[in-house]
Write an enzyme that holds these catalytic residues in place. Structure first.
Site, short mmCIF file in Angstrom:
data_model
loop_
_atom_site.label_atom_id
_atom_site.label_comp_id
_atom_site.label_asym_id
_atom_site.label_seq_id
_atom_site.Cartn_x
_atom_site.Cartn_y
_atom_site.Cartn_z
N LYS A 111 -40.91 -8.20 -6.67
CA LYS A 111 -40.56 -6.90 -6.08
C LYS A 111 -41.29 -6.73 -4.76
CE LYS A 111 -39.51 -4.72 -10.46
NZ LYS A 111 -40.17 -4.30 -11.70
N GLN A 156 -44.44 -0.39 -14.23
CA GLN A 156 -43.86 -1.56 -14.88
C GLN A 156 -43.98 -1.44 -16.40
OE1 GLN A 156 -42.27 -4.06 -13.19
NE2 GLN A 156 -41.79 -5.09 -15.10
N ASP A 175 -36.65 4.27 -10.99
CA ASP A 175 -36.12 3.64 -12.21
C ASP A 175 -35.04 4.52 -12.86
OD1 ASP A 175 -37.17 1.12 -12.94
OD2 ASP A 175 -39.11 2.00 -13.48
N1 GUN Z 1 -39.73 -3.99 -17.07
C1 GUN Z 1 -38.63 -4.77 -17.12
N2 GUN Z 1 -37.61 -4.22 -16.39
C2 GUN Z 1 -38.08 -3.07 -15.91
C3 GUN Z 1 -37.51 -2.05 -15.08
O1 GUN Z 1 -36.35 -2.08 -14.67
N3 GUN Z 1 -38.34 -1.01 -14.77
C4 GUN Z 1 -39.61 -0.93 -15.21
N4 GUN Z 1 -40.33 0.13 -14.86
N5 GUN Z 1 -40.17 -1.85 -15.98
C5 GUN Z 1 -39.41 -2.92 -16.32
#
Ligand code: GUN
Length: 295
Positions: free
Chosen positions: A53, A97, A120
């Site tokens: 990311k 996360q 998200d």
């Molecule tokens: N862990 C795995 N995929 C995601 C996601 O799309 N958002 C978040 N916050 N954690 C994740």
């Protein structure tokens, strides 16, 4: 029939290029979209996601902020970090996360994020806004899947959709998004009776159950569009292989179009995270939103 392969990797690159172009335009107005990622603990998969990311954020010209906290961080300390990011005008998107270590209440933390910065789309306000057809931050994987569907099929009105999987992150928001596109939506799951028969009704079949290769070719209506959201690691001949929730080989014989794993929905998720950060930044600054990057 051999299905058309829906190339999510190429489409995601186009979305990122569109985001980068808009970010460059904002820079001329002195605005730099910023995404903050909070990682608690040392889960190896999460570390890889967070690193990727960070790389993509820099590539599109956004500002990246990373907060790494030890696995034994208290709920109060994590909430303090979220509050600080909520108040920081350079931060337009906040992603905590998942999964969090077991002693932390994920719902509490998610609902402490400013909904306007909730890239998200997990905050209860955004869930409610999406469910009632109002302007929301939309979860990235369903948003990316919708973009692929609209690109491939155009108008989705009246189509029969079966979503397999009822998670808060994918299945439920996917169903809401497709309802808003005037689809007839069935939200099925692992306990659905006669699941193969239910799936065979679908013009659009979305697989998001988290079970490797569960959905077989004879569950697919000839010519249907299959969106495989699954990312499962399995052992084949002593090697780790990534497979979806759909048995690709048999489904591709029947479907009209199908997303591969890897290279289908996966790359769209991170592209949509960038798109959501840009959207959040525009909304927070009262600037026009980018066209084509929202639901
Ligand atoms: N862990 C795995 N995929 C995601 C996601 O799309 N958002 C978040 N916050 N954690 C994740």
């Amino acid at each position: 029939m051999t299905a058309k392969v829906i190339d999510g990797k190429a489409f995601a690159a186009r979305v990122r290029a569109q985001v980068a172009e808009h970010v460059a335009r904002l820079a001329g107005q002195g605005v730099v979209p910023g995404l903050a990622v909070v990682l608690v603990g040392e889960d190896p998969a999460s570390q890889i996601y967070v690193r990727n990311k960070g790389k993509m954020v820099a590539e599109v010209g956004m500002a990246g902020f990373e907060r790494r906290l030890p696995a034994d961080t208290s709920e109060a300390d994590l909430m303090a970090v979220v509050a600080e990011l909520n108040a920081d005008p350079a931060v337009h998107g906040i992603l905590v996360q998942m999964p969090l270590p077991g002693h932390l209440n994920a719902d509490l933390v998610i609902n402490a994020i400013d909904p306007a910065k909730d890239v998200d789309g997990f905050h209860i306000s955004n869930v409610g806004l999406l469910g009632t057809g109002q302007k929301a931050m939309v979860p990235c994987t369903p948003l990316g899947s919708l973009m692929l569907l609209r690109d491939h099929l155009g108008d989705l009105s009246g189509l029969e959709v079966v979503v397999v999987g009822r998670s808060n992150i994918v299945g439920k928001p996917m169903a809401q998004l497709l309802l808003a596109q005037n689809c007839t939506v069935t939200l099925a799951h692992s306990r659905t009776r006669n699941l193969p028969e239910v799936c065979r009704r679908a013009d659009i079949l979305v697989a998001a159950v988290g079970r490797p290769r569960m959905i077989q070719g004879d569950w697919v209506k000839p010519g249907a569009t299959v969106i495989d959201v699954g990312i499962n690691r399995i052992e084949v001949d002593g090697k780790t292989k990534l497979v979806g929730d759909v048995d690709y080989a048999s489904a591709a014989e029947v479907a009209g179009a199908i997303t591969p794993v890897p290279g289908g929905v996966g790359p769209m998720t991170i592209a949509c995270l960038l798109a959501n950060t840009l959207t959040a930044c525009c909304r927070l600054n009262g600037l026009p939103e980018p066209a084509g990057l929202t639901a």
